[in-house]
Scaffold this motif. Structure first.
Motif, PDB file in Angstrom:
ATOM      1  N   ARG A  34      -2.098  -9.231  -6.875  1.00 36.86           N
ATOM      2  CA  ARG A  34      -0.902  -8.402  -6.973  1.00 36.86           C
ATOM      3  C   ARG A  34      -0.145  -8.397  -5.645  1.00 36.86           C
ATOM      4  O   ARG A  34       1.094  -8.388  -5.619  1.00 36.86           O
ATOM      5  N   THR A  35      -0.896  -8.402  -4.536  1.00 40.75           N
ATOM      6  CA  THR A  35      -0.259  -8.470  -3.222  1.00 40.75           C
ATOM      7  C   THR A  35       0.468  -9.802  -3.040  1.00 40.75           C
ATOM      8  O   THR A  35       1.607  -9.844  -2.565  1.00 40.75           O
ATOM      9  N   LEU A  36      -0.171 -10.892  -3.409  1.00 46.37           N
ATOM     10  CA  LEU A  36       0.460 -12.205  -3.288  1.00 46.37           C
ATOM     11  C   LEU A  36       1.710 -12.306  -4.160  1.00 46.37           C
ATOM     12  O   LEU A  36       2.693 -12.959  -3.786  1.00 46.37           O
ATOM     13  N   ALA A  37       1.653 -11.645  -5.317  1.00 44.51           N
ATOM     14  CA  ALA A  37       2.781 -11.693  -6.245  1.00 44.51           C
ATOM     15  C   ALA A  37       3.899 -10.741  -5.855  1.00 44.51           C
ATOM     16  O   ALA A  37       4.973 -10.751  -6.477  1.00 44.51           O
ATOM     17  N   GLY A  38       3.656  -9.910  -4.860  1.00 43.24           N
ATOM     18  CA  GLY A  38       4.691  -8.977  -4.417  1.00 43.24           C
ATOM     19  C   GLY A  38       4.830  -7.761  -5.298  1.00 43.24           C
ATOM     20  O   GLY A  38       5.884  -7.116  -5.309  1.00 43.24           O
ATOM     21  N   VAL A  39       3.768  -7.414  -6.040  1.00 35.74           N
ATOM     22  CA  VAL A  39       3.810  -6.222  -6.878  1.00 35.74           C
ATOM     23  C   VAL A  39       3.733  -4.986  -5.985  1.00 35.74           C
ATOM     24  O   VAL A  39       2.900  -4.900  -5.090  1.00 35.74           O
ATOM     25  N   GLY A  40       4.610  -4.042  -6.211  1.00 32.86           N
ATOM     26  CA  GLY A  40       4.629  -2.832  -5.400  1.00 32.86           C
ATOM     27  C   GLY A  40       5.923  -2.699  -4.639  1.00 32.86           C
ATOM     28  O   GLY A  40       6.902  -3.405  -4.880  1.00 32.86           O
TER      29      GLY A  40
END
Length: 221
Positions: A34-40
Motif C-alpha cells: 500500500r505504501t509503494l502504491a501511494g495509498v493514503g
C-alpha cells in the motif's frame, strides 16, 4: 521415554507460531504494498515513503517477531545464544506496540479498506498471540539479566534514530514524540516513559520466565 503430552504441546506450538508468522508477514507486506502504491495521504516521493514505512516502531517490532518465531515453527523448544535476545527484544517490542497503540494511538486512528485488516494484524493479533504464546508455550527458561540488557539495545537505537531522522527531515512516526509540535522537553518525557515501560516489562518477563513452569528440554545457550 516418549511423552505424548510434550508431542501434543509441540504440535500446538508449531501451529500457533506458524499462524503468527503468517499474520505478521501478510500484514507487513500488505502495508508495504500500500505504501509503494501511494495509498493514503502521504504525498512524499516513493523513496521517502519507503524510509518512513520501515522507520515505524510497529513495523520493526513485527519484523523482529517474525524472525524470532520462525525457528519455533521448526522446533518449539529452540534455543541459541543470539536467538535469546532476539526473542526477548521481539516480545518486548510487540507488547509495547500493542499497549501504546491501544492506549495512545487507537482513539485517533481510523484505518479504512485493507488497512482495517492489516491494522488488526499488526496492533492486536500479533501482540496478543505473541504474549499469550510465550506465557503458555515458552520455551522456558530463556531469559537472563544479560538477555534483558541486550534486549534494550534495539529500543534505544530506535529512539536515537528517530530523533536524528526527525531532526533532519522534520518527520516523526508518532504524534506523541513529534518534537516540532511538542518541543523536545515533552517529546523526551514521552520517550522516557516508553523506556521505563520497556524496563518494567523486561523485568516482568524475566521474573515470569523463572516462575512459570519449564517447557521441554532445557538447552545450553
Amino acid at each position: 521415554m516418549h511423552d505424548p503430552g510434550v508431542s501434543d504441546r509441540n504440535r500446538v506450538a508449531r501451529v500457533l507460531w506458524a499462524l503468527l508468522a503468517l499474520v505478521v508477514l501478510a500484514s507487513v507486506l500488505t502495508e508495504f504494498g500500500r505504501t509503494l502504491a501511494g495509498v493514503g495521504e502521504d504525498p512524499e516521493p516513493l523513496g521517502t515513503r519507503v524510509v518512513r514505512f520501515w522507520s515505524y516502531f510497529t513495523i520493526q517490532s513485527n519484523v523482529l517477531t517474525f524472525l524470532a518465531v520462525l525457528p519455533l515453527v521448526r522446533d518449539p523448544q529452540h534455543d541459541g545464544r543470539w536467538w535469546r535476545p532476539l526473542r526477548l527484544t521481539a516480545l518486548l517490542g510487540i507488547v509495547v506496540t500493542g499497549l501504546v497503540y491501544a492506549v495512545v494511538l487507537a482513539p485517533t486512528d481510523h484505518p479504512v479498506g485493507l488497512g482495517v485488516w492489516t491494522n488488526a494484524g499488526l496492533h492486536y493479533v500479533a501482540p496478543v498471540a505473541a504474549l499469550l504464546g510465550w506465557l503458555v508455550l515458552g520455551p522456558r527458561p530463556r531469559v537472563t539479566w544479560s538477555t534483558v540488557g541486550w534486549a534494550m539495545v534495539w529500543p534505544l537505537a530506535w529512539i536515537a534514530y528517530t530523533l536524528a531522522h526527525g531532526a533532519v527531515s522534520g518527520w516523526y512516526p508518532y504524534p506523541f514524540l513529534d518534537v516540532a509540535a511538542l518541543g523536545y522537553a515533552t517529546a523526551l518525557r514521552n520517550l522516557a516513559l516508553v523506556a521505563v515501560l520497556a524496563l518494567v516489562l523486561l523485568s516482568g518477563f524475566r521474573l515470569l520466565d523463572r516462575r512459570l513452569p519449564r517447557t521441554g528440554v532445557i538447552r545450553a545457550a
